[in-house]
Design a protein around this motif. Sequence first.
Motif, PDB file in Angstrom:
ATOM      1  N   PHE A 261       0.734  -1.076  -0.001  1.00 12.55           N
ATOM      2  CA  PHE A 261      -0.036   0.066  -0.050  1.00 12.55           C
ATOM      3  C   PHE A 261       0.699   1.327  -0.092  1.00 12.55           C
ATOM      4  O   PHE A 261       0.535   2.442  -0.616  1.00 12.55           O
ATOM      5  N   TYR A 262       1.975   1.224   0.923  1.00 11.82           N
ATOM      6  CA  TYR A 262       2.786   2.376   0.919  1.00 11.82           C
ATOM      7  C   TYR A 262       3.472   2.551  -0.805  1.00 11.82           C
ATOM      8  O   TYR A 262       3.450   3.703  -1.092  1.00 11.82           O
ATOM      9  N   HIS A 263       3.946   1.485  -1.533  1.00  7.46           N
ATOM     10  CA  HIS A 263       4.731   1.746  -2.408  1.00  7.46           C
ATOM     11  C   HIS A 263       3.581   1.962  -3.536  1.00  7.46           C
ATOM     12  O   HIS A 263       3.917   2.962  -4.476  1.00  7.46           O
ATOM     13  N   PHE A 264       2.361   1.510  -3.546  1.00  6.90           N
ATOM     14  CA  PHE A 264       1.262   2.046  -4.631  1.00  6.90           C
ATOM     15  C   PHE A 264       0.901   3.582  -4.255  1.00  6.90           C
ATOM     16  O   PHE A 264       0.625   4.321  -5.198  1.00  6.90           O
ATOM     17  N   SER A 265       0.999   3.899  -3.159  1.00  8.46           N
ATOM     18  CA  SER A 265       0.538   5.176  -2.742  1.00  8.46           C
ATOM     19  C   SER A 265       1.633   6.177  -3.469  1.00  8.46           C
ATOM     20  O   SER A 265       1.348   7.233  -3.807  1.00  8.46           O
ATOM     21  N   LYS A 266       2.787   5.812  -3.700  1.00  8.25           N
ATOM     22  CA  LYS A 266       3.968   6.633  -4.067  1.00  8.25           C
ATOM     23  C   LYS A 266       3.745   6.665  -5.735  1.00  8.25           C
ATOM     24  O   LYS A 266       4.414   7.662  -6.282  1.00  8.25           O
ATOM     25  N   ILE A 267       3.244   5.898  -6.314  1.00 12.34           N
ATOM     26  CA  ILE A 267       3.165   5.985  -7.769  1.00 12.34           C
ATOM     27  C   ILE A 267       1.626   6.049  -8.096  1.00 12.34           C
ATOM     28  O   ILE A 267       0.941   5.921  -9.163  1.00 12.34           O
ATOM     29  N   ASP A 268       0.836   6.572  -7.064  1.00 12.72           N
ATOM     30  CA  ASP A 268      -0.644   7.045  -7.200  1.00 12.72           C
ATOM     31  C   ASP A 268      -0.829   8.044  -8.318  1.00 12.72           C
ATOM     32  O   ASP A 268      -0.052   8.763  -8.664  1.00 12.72           O
ATOM     33  N   HIS A 269      -1.829   7.785  -9.174  1.00  9.48           N
ATOM     34  CA  HIS A 269      -2.241   8.437 -10.672  1.00  9.48           C
ATOM     35  C   HIS A 269      -1.190   8.333 -11.737  1.00  9.48           C
ATOM     36  O   HIS A 269      -1.319   9.035 -12.533  1.00  9.48           O
TER      37      HIS A 269
END
Length: 325
Positions: A304-312
């Motif tokens: 979740f942390y790493h996906f939040s960093k590549i959000d959008h």
Amino acid sequence: MKRLGSVQRKIPCVFVTEVKEELSTKREHQPFKVLATETVSHKALDADIYSAIPTEKVDGTCCYVTTYKGQPYLWARLDRKPNKLAEKRFKNFLHSKQNSKEFFWNVEEDFKPVAECWIPAKEIEQLNGNPVPDENGHIPGWIPVERSNKQYCWHSSVVNYDFEIALVLKQHPDDPGLLEISAVPLSDLLEQTLELIGTNINGNPYGLGSKKHPLHLLIPHGAFQIRNLPTLKYKDLLSWFEGCREGKIEGIVWHCNDGCLIKVHRHHLGLCWPIPDTYLNSKPVTVNMNLDKHDYAFDTKCLFYHFSKIDHQKFSRLKDIILDV
């Protein structure tokens, strides 16, 4: 798209099947193949297969979301299997009778013990308050995915119970040619079944992540509807699987109006799986975590942390997503 049927039991083939004494290409060491004939099965006809919604069969492991300890929880598939003595008795019976429905099971004595939190799958037949084993001698069921259970660490990687969310891959709501990865509230997935796919699941047929940076995602069953399926004839389906870009999938699951599910697997038609360049991996994918309104303090090692960093961000294929986890 409306919520479709959930997978709580073994799904029958759309065609009448026959067993051939040839080495299986689906299961290692299995000395036979289960192949489709050209006859549509009575189960499929009774379920009004011609009015059903065809969807992509995704290759992973089945999961279920339901309540545990007062909150929505992800559950892993765990079939209760017979002990050695009962299994030997069952196989000897099948060899002599060829009909598993006539076999008598003592559920309390014939099966291996399971954890108290284990529950039988819905829709399976009950007799005197006990679940009836299927034709393979198994009792389908579920066990909650707890963070402390290392056996289900890949299941745990796609859920966060503190914030009650799950990592879900589905079709983008506004663009049928685009996939979307998002953080979905577990409460929105209650009583749904989903497929867990990824690096350490079923040989990773979609080529997600890597050993160093594993990547796993949940896909709701019925998420990918098939739009241009040919007529329900053996030869037409065979040609579709072999010659169409959309046919580069593991199989088809039809969701019938009465809730019944019917399937066909590539192996039923004598075709190979896995295959290179799957249809799932041919579509672009965007990441939309929808976390702006909340203060999420994720562990820096979690997905979740790493996906939040590549959000959008948008990627040309699922294979192109590499997370430095």
